[in-house]
Design a protein around this motif. Structure first.
Motif, PDB file in Angstrom:
ATOM      1  N   THR A 741       0.835  -1.192   0.000  1.00 38.42           N
ATOM      2  CA  THR A 741       0.000   0.000   0.000  1.00 38.42           C
ATOM      3  C   THR A 741       0.874   1.248   0.000  1.00 38.42           C
ATOM      4  OG1 THR A 741      -0.072   0.152   2.409  1.00 38.42           O
ATOM      5  CG2 THR A 741      -1.726  -1.259   1.337  1.00 38.42           C
ATOM      6  N   ASP A 742       0.265   2.382  -0.273  1.00 42.19           N
ATOM      7  CA  ASP A 742       0.996   3.650  -0.235  1.00 42.19           C
ATOM      8  C   ASP A 742       1.519   3.925   1.175  1.00 42.19           C
ATOM      9  OD1 ASP A 742       0.555   4.047  -2.906  1.00 42.19           O
ATOM     10  OD2 ASP A 742      -1.195   5.361  -2.616  1.00 42.19           O
ATOM     11  N   ALA A 743       0.719   3.540   2.190  1.00 46.11           N
ATOM     12  CA  ALA A 743       1.153   3.756   3.577  1.00 46.11           C
ATOM     13  C   ALA A 743       2.396   2.935   3.880  1.00 46.11           C
ATOM     14  CB  ALA A 743       0.023   3.390   4.540  1.00 46.11           C
ATOM     15  N   GLN A 744       2.454   1.724   3.344  1.00 48.26           N
ATOM     16  CA  GLN A 744       3.638   0.891   3.576  1.00 48.26           C
ATOM     17  C   GLN A 744       4.851   1.443   2.829  1.00 48.26           C
ATOM     18  OE1 GLN A 744       1.554  -2.616   2.291  1.00 48.26           O
ATOM     19  NE2 GLN A 744       1.547  -3.504   4.357  1.00 48.26           N
ATOM     20  N   ARG A 745       4.644   2.000   1.641  1.00 47.13           N
ATOM     21  CA  ARG A 745       5.751   2.630   0.925  1.00 47.13           C
ATOM     22  C   ARG A 745       6.289   3.819   1.703  1.00 47.13           C
ATOM     23  NH1 ARG A 745       5.786   0.721  -4.363  1.00 47.13           N
ATOM     24  NH2 ARG A 745       3.823  -0.200  -5.096  1.00 47.13           N
ATOM     25  N   ALA A 746       5.364   4.626   2.257  1.00 48.68           N
ATOM     26  CA  ALA A 746       5.788   5.796   3.034  1.00 48.68           C
ATOM     27  C   ALA A 746       6.524   5.377   4.302  1.00 48.68           C
ATOM     28  CB  ALA A 746       4.573   6.652   3.384  1.00 48.68           C
ATOM     29  N   ALA A 747       6.026   4.306   4.944  1.00 54.33           N
ATOM     30  CA  ALA A 747       6.683   3.828   6.160  1.00 54.33           C
ATOM     31  C   ALA A 747       8.093   3.335   5.859  1.00 54.33           C
ATOM     32  CB  ALA A 747       5.857   2.706   6.794  1.00 54.33           C
ATOM     33  N   TYR A 748       8.286   2.717   4.692  1.00 54.14           N
ATOM     34  CA  TYR A 748       9.624   2.246   4.335  1.00 54.14           C
ATOM     35  C   TYR A 748      10.562   3.415   4.067  1.00 54.14           C
ATOM     36  CZ  TYR A 748      13.385  -0.145   1.920  1.00 54.14           C
ATOM     37  OH  TYR A 748      14.614  -0.602   1.542  1.00 54.14           O
ATOM     38  N   ARG A 749      10.063   4.472   3.431  1.00 54.92           N
ATOM     39  CA  ARG A 749      10.901   5.648   3.205  1.00 54.92           C
ATOM     40  C   ARG A 749      11.352   6.252   4.532  1.00 54.92           C
ATOM     41  NH1 ARG A 749       7.340   6.434  -1.308  1.00 54.92           N
ATOM     42  NH2 ARG A 749       5.922   7.682  -0.040  1.00 54.92           N
ATOM     43  N   GLU A 750      10.448   6.291   5.514  1.00 51.98           N
ATOM     44  CA  GLU A 750      10.823   6.809   6.830  1.00 51.98           C
ATOM     45  C   GLU A 750      11.845   5.890   7.500  1.00 51.98           C
ATOM     46  OE1 GLU A 750      11.185   9.344   9.845  1.00 51.98           O
ATOM     47  OE2 GLU A 750      10.059   9.678   7.986  1.00 51.98           O
ATOM     48  N   HIS A 751      11.671   4.587   7.309  1.00 49.97           N
ATOM     49  CA  HIS A 751      12.641   3.606   7.824  1.00 49.97           C
ATOM     50  C   HIS A 751      14.024   3.873   7.220  1.00 49.97           C
ATOM     51  CE1 HIS A 751      14.393  -0.338   8.758  1.00 49.97           C
ATOM     52  NE2 HIS A 751      14.658  -0.484   7.472  1.00 49.97           N
ATOM     53  N   CYS A 752      14.074   4.159   5.923  1.00 52.00           N
ATOM     54  CA  CYS A 752      15.353   4.448   5.264  1.00 52.00           C
ATOM     55  C   CYS A 752      15.997   5.693   5.852  1.00 52.00           C
ATOM     56  CB  CYS A 752      15.143   4.635   3.766  1.00 52.00           C
ATOM     57  SG  CYS A 752      14.733   3.109   2.882  1.00 52.00           S
ATOM     58  N   ARG A 753      15.203   6.712   6.120  1.00 50.04           N
ATOM     59  CA  ARG A 753      15.755   7.945   6.695  1.00 50.04           C
ATOM     60  C   ARG A 753      16.377   7.675   8.052  1.00 50.04           C
ATOM     61  NH1 ARG A 753      10.701  10.039   4.773  1.00 50.04           N
ATOM     62  NH2 ARG A 753      11.007  11.269   2.871  1.00 50.04           N
ATOM     63  N   HIS A 754      15.703   6.836   8.848  1.00 51.98           N
ATOM     64  CA  HIS A 754      16.232   6.539  10.183  1.00 51.98           C
ATOM     65  C   HIS A 754      17.553   5.794  10.094  1.00 51.98           C
ATOM     66  CE1 HIS A 754      15.824   5.889  14.541  1.00 51.98           C
ATOM     67  NE2 HIS A 754      16.422   4.736  14.296  1.00 51.98           N
ATOM     68  N   VAL A 755      17.638   4.878   9.131  1.00 58.44           N
ATOM     69  CA  VAL A 755      18.879   4.118   8.960  1.00 58.44           C
ATOM     70  C   VAL A 755      19.990   5.011   8.431  1.00 58.44           C
ATOM     71  CG1 VAL A 755      19.928   2.228   7.666  1.00 58.44           C
ATOM     72  CG2 VAL A 755      17.679   1.931   8.679  1.00 58.44           C
ATOM     73  N   GLY A 756      19.622   6.050   7.668  1.00 60.17           N
ATOM     74  CA  GLY A 756      20.622   6.971   7.151  1.00 60.17           C
ATOM     75  C   GLY A 756      20.933   6.770   5.685  1.00 60.17           C
ATOM     76  N   LYS A 757      20.071   6.029   4.972  1.00 61.09           N
ATOM     77  CA  LYS A 757      20.321   5.785   3.552  1.00 61.09           C
ATOM     78  C   LYS A 757      19.930   7.023   2.759  1.00 61.09           C
ATOM     79  CE  LYS A 757      19.369   2.493  -0.159  1.00 61.09           C
ATOM     80  NZ  LYS A 757      20.773   2.396  -0.546  1.00 61.09           N
ATOM     81  N   ALA A 758      20.833   7.475   1.915  1.00 59.94           N
ATOM     82  CA  ALA A 758      20.612   8.724   1.198  1.00 59.94           C
ATOM     83  C   ALA A 758      19.860   8.522  -0.110  1.00 59.94           C
ATOM     84  CB  ALA A 758      21.947   9.407   0.921  1.00 59.94           C
ATOM     85  N   ASP A 759      19.781   7.285  -0.610  1.00 60.62           N
ATOM     86  CA  ASP A 759      19.066   7.061  -1.857  1.00 60.62           C
ATOM     87  C   ASP A 759      18.366   5.708  -1.792  1.00 60.62           C
ATOM     88  OD1 ASP A 759      21.155   5.349  -1.908  1.00 60.62           O
ATOM     89  OD2 ASP A 759      22.104   6.137  -3.719  1.00 60.62           O
ATOM     90  N   GLY A 760      17.660   5.373  -2.864  1.00 61.26           N
ATOM     91  CA  GLY A 760      16.974   4.090  -2.891  1.00 61.26           C
ATOM     92  C   GLY A 760      15.826   4.026  -1.912  1.00 61.26           C
ATOM     93  N   TRP A 761      14.933   5.016  -1.973  1.00 64.24           N
ATOM     94  CA  TRP A 761      13.879   5.103  -0.964  1.00 64.24           C
ATOM     95  C   TRP A 761      12.732   4.123  -1.201  1.00 64.24           C
ATOM     96  CZ3 TRP A 761      15.529   7.974   2.852  1.00 64.24           C
ATOM     97  CH2 TRP A 761      16.422   9.019   2.596  1.00 64.24           C
ATOM     98  N   GLU A 762      12.586   3.605  -2.403  1.00 65.78           N
ATOM     99  CA  GLU A 762      11.403   2.805  -2.719  1.00 65.78           C
ATOM    100  C   GLU A 762      11.577   1.353  -2.290  1.00 65.78           C
ATOM    101  OE1 GLU A 762       8.641   4.138  -3.660  1.00 65.78           O
ATOM    102  OE2 GLU A 762       9.631   6.086  -3.685  1.00 65.78           O
ATOM    103  N   LEU A 763      10.445   0.725  -1.959  1.00 65.39           N
ATOM    104  CA  LEU A 763      10.461  -0.695  -1.615  1.00 65.39           C
ATOM    105  C   LEU A 763      10.950  -1.514  -2.801  1.00 65.39           C
ATOM    106  CD1 LEU A 763       7.095  -1.135   0.307  1.00 65.39           C
ATOM    107  CD2 LEU A 763       9.326  -1.870   1.139  1.00 65.39           C
TER     108      LEU A 763
END
Length: 777
Positions: A741-763
């Motif tokens: 879902t879109d909510a799960q995609r958004a949650a993964y992008r936030e997960h990436c930010r927390h980890v510190g990944k600068a690119d590759g935001w999409e599931l």
């Protein structure tokens, strides 16, 4: 046959098998979590063709090794970033567990290093080797040589598992055979022999797990912090600071190692694990390297040093023989097929286990009673392991563990100083020995000392949250010195961004905006005029009015619009306030800083042990100087407490008072006991390392207690029984045809930010993201 039932974890189909509790080591891990990890690792060991080292098992659990053919094939790896290996070259040293690319001139070989050993140039053909080789430091090439090279080089044999990344990255068997025959990319056994260059002599002496942690944090960092792993260590550790990551990785490796060693279906030689059924099957057959050959190996260690005859006059003289396992195995007729590829590592581990069983079962602490030959492990790294046989064994006053590598060959050759290790450690801890002190100074009462924190500049480093063309945002914990001195250090990026001001020293009035939701904040504190102190080495705000309820460890979130003179600082409320040792904490905080700088005697009015009673002196010392864990625990060597409090050896009655205070604090659960170990350099370690002597530790734990909310009394919602289990967010494989879902995609992008990944935001295709949640079990 590998079980694929629901009791065995399948990566990306269920909750990650590594949990936050495991970052504190196996003693901090709930039994049910440890058992779930153990079941998965047992299946991995049964699935792999190689012995599974602790760090290889970690790779499996962390990167999601899939049983069967896939292995690491779906892992989050940049294959081109793997360290490169070429047969015979001098290369930077690599640990077991490293993921590598073996150059072949055409299609590279991708592999996981699953075993390595020393291949000392001083060892010729045959199992009997010169004694000085056993335990020799890296870089030493002769019995009278001490290497002084800043970057010692050691010849090492690396055993790669070429099947670790699944069939898609494997070359055909015919092509591999051609590589072996040419001995250009692989040697005839399918191994890679290199001259490994170390950064320093201490680095060459690191144990396998410590060396692997360093490798993860440097050469394999991108994969380590990838949001595509089942559970990122940054999430497991509760933060991404270097010290926190390092501590978390050490705890995870301790947990993985414990799970392997306590399995009923596995046996370990050092860090290497094999299934008992595989070991038993080999011992039960009578072919090359079967039970008869390995029993002959154990017997040969005794015969090699035992006197053949009695002299006509008097007793036989002493004799010491050093036997290397690898060359011994190669001398066995018909053994060659069992010494190629990863089978070499299997054979070495089986042979050492057979000798260890012989020493445990048929000797008295290593001494064979009939022949008076003492058999001990002397080096567990060179040439598959080196065993020492000495006659007469009874004349050696040695009660140490015969299976703990002692390095006697090298030490006996160079005649090291005869100062016993315990005496050396005692001297290091107590300074001048008491018997050498003047008589009238031996029992003078000492005054409490406040030495600087040894890790003061390493705890609470800033964590960048967002950097772009318009703003820089970062998070940093408030330190005690900032409160006492009314200042706030800023990111060096601010200094670089304001370089246009054009002078070496700039004092500029700037605007500071504070937001402290749920806390006490005066109007004069919300918007302040602060002084920007900007030099080549300094970048900070001065004359800051910190609110009364700000405390050391409070997390500050700082925003600076690029080029401006406004700084915005805000705090974040906790969902549930907690009580820590009587202090109400309602906002996010750094537990390490709070432990260090919230100790007795430390507040914004001063930082001193003056006037503290003995109990509070003990608490202060443990919190300030104990080994810090990511969750704020502090563990101190109990024997080091007196000098930690007083800075010198105190009078006997002061030592007695300290011990009494410790006993009281332990009984009242303000402190807790633990077992650690002491390294050869005198440094304490926790968790305890198997090859080091154990020591008693005393620990402080913050133990935050949730403060009951007003509605938690009568009429509160019903409480459910069971243990609450917190689940971190993780990737899960989707059934065919399903989409996130879109909510799960958004949650993964936030997960990436927390980890510190600068690119590759999409599931990644075929996956969804399960957000963090709590459940009861």
């Amino acid at each position: 046959m590998i079980s694929t039932g629901q009791d065995i974890w399948r990566p990306f189909d269920g909750e990650p098998v590594l949990t936050p509790a495991m970052t504190g080591g196996h003693r901090s891990t709930p039994p049910e979590e440890l058992e779930r990890l153990r079941r998965y690792l047992e299946a991995v060991v049964a699935d792999r063709v190689c012995p599974v080292h602790t760090v290889v098992a970690f790779n499996a659990a962390y990167f999601g090794y899939e049983l069967g053919d896939e292995g690491h094939g779906n892992g989050p790896f940049d294959l081109d970033a793997f360290p490169s290996l070429t047969l015979g070259d001098e290369v930077p040293a690599l640990p077991v567990g490293a993921l590598v690319r073996i150059e072949t001139g055409s299609d590279p070989l991708y592999a996981e290093i699953v075993y390595k050993e020393g291949r000392h140039p001083g060892v010729e053909e045959g199992a009997d080797i010169p004694g000085w080789v056993s335990g020799a430091p890296a870089g030493v090439r002769g019995p009278s040589e001490l290497s002084e090279a800043p970057h010692p080089v050691r010849r090492e044999l690396l055993v790669p598992d070429l099947t670790a990344f699944g069939p898609a990255l494997q070359l055909s068997e015919a092509k591999l055979q051609r590589f072996r025959a040419r001995q250009k990319w692989l040697n005839k056994d399918g191994h890679v022999v290199v001259d490994a260059r170390y950064g320093s002599a201490p680095q060459a002496g690191l144990d396998d797990c410590t060396a692997f942690v360093q490798h993860l944090l440097t050469h394999q960092r991108e994969a380590l912090l990838s949001p595509l792993v089942p559970a990122s260590v940054a999430h497991l550790a509760g933060g991404g600071t270097e010290e926190r990551l390092k501590s978390a990785l050490s705890g995870l490796l301790d947990t993985v190692d414990h799970a392997l060693r306590t399995s009923d279906s596995l046996r370990s030689w050092g860090y290497y694990a094999l299934t008992r059924t595989r070991i038993g099957a080999a011992l039960g057959q009578n072919g090359p390297l079967g039970g008869d050959d390995l029993r002959a190996l154990a017997s040969s260690l005794e015969r090699s040093a035992a006197p053949a005859t009695h002299r006509r006059h008097g007793l036989n003289g002493s004799r010491t023989v050093y036997t290397a396992i690898g060359p011994w195995l190669r001398d066995v007729d018909g053994a060659e097929p069992l010494l190629s590829g990863v089978e070499y590592a299997v054979s070495v581990c089986r042979a050492n286990l057979a000798v260890a069983d012989f020493v445990r079962g048929d000797t008295d602490n290593g001494i064979r009673v009939g022949s008076d030959v003492r058999i001990t492990l002397d080096d567990d790294f060179q040439n598959g392991g080196i065993w020492r046989s000495h006659h007469p064994g009874s004349e050696e006053a040695d009660d140490s563990d015969p299976l703990r590598p002692a390095g006697r060959g090298w030490h006996d050759t160079v005649h090291p100083p005869a100062l016993p290790w315990p005496v050396a450690v005692a001297h290091a801890q107590s300074g001048v020995p008491r018997e050498e002190q003047p008589e009238d100074e031996r029992y003078v009462d000492a005054e409490p000392a406040d030495t600087p924190l040894v890790d003061g500049d390493r705890i609470g480093p800033p964590n960048y949250l967002r950097i772009n063309d318009s703003e820089v945002c970062w998070q940093t914990p408030l330190r005690l010195a900032h409160l006492m001195e009314d200042r706030l250090p800023l990111s060096p990026r601010v200094r670089d961004g304001l370089a246009y001001l054009g002078t070496d020293t700039v004092s500029v009035r700037v605007r500071l905006e504070l937001s402290h939701p749920g806390g006490e904040l005066d109007a004069s504190e919300e918007v302040q005029d602060a002084l920007l102190d900007l030099t080549d080495e300094t970048c900070m705000l001065r004359n800051v009015q910190w609110p009364i309820d700000f405390f050391p460890g409070l997390c500050l979130y700082i925003q600076w619009p690029r080029g401006g003179t406004v700084f915005r600082v805000h705090t974040v409320e906790l969902e549930h306030p907690v009580d820590i040792d009587g202090q109400l904490v309602a906002h996010r905080y750094d537990p390490g800083v709070l432990t260090r700088e919230g100790a007795p005697g430390s507040d914004r009015d001063g930082d001193s042990s003056a006037g503290l009673d003995t109990r509070r002196l003990v608490l202060r010392t443990v919190r300030r100087f104990g080994r810090l864990t990511p969750d704020g625990h502090a563990l101190l060597d109990r024997a080091a407490l007196p000098r930690g409090v007083y800075g010198t050896t105190p009078a006997p009655h002061q030592v007695t008072a300290l011990e009494q205070a410790v006993d009281e604090l332990l009984a009242e659960h303000h402190l807790y006991p633990a077992i650690g170990s002491r390294g050869a350099d005198g440094e304490p370690h926790h968790p305890a390392r198997e090859d080091e002597p154990p020591i008693a530790l005393i620990g402080y734990a913050p133990n935050p207690l949730v403060v009951p909310q007003p509605h938690s009394g009568a009429g509160a919602p019903p409480q459910f029984h069971g243990v609450e289990h917190f689940v971190r967010g993780f990737l899960r494989r989707l059934p065919a045809g399903s989409k996130p879902t879109d909510a799960q995609r958004a949650a993964y992008r936030e997960h990436c930010r927390h980890v510190g990944k600068a690119d590759g935001w999409e599931l990644p295709p075929g996956y969804t993201f399960v957000t963090e949640h709590s459940r009861r079990r």
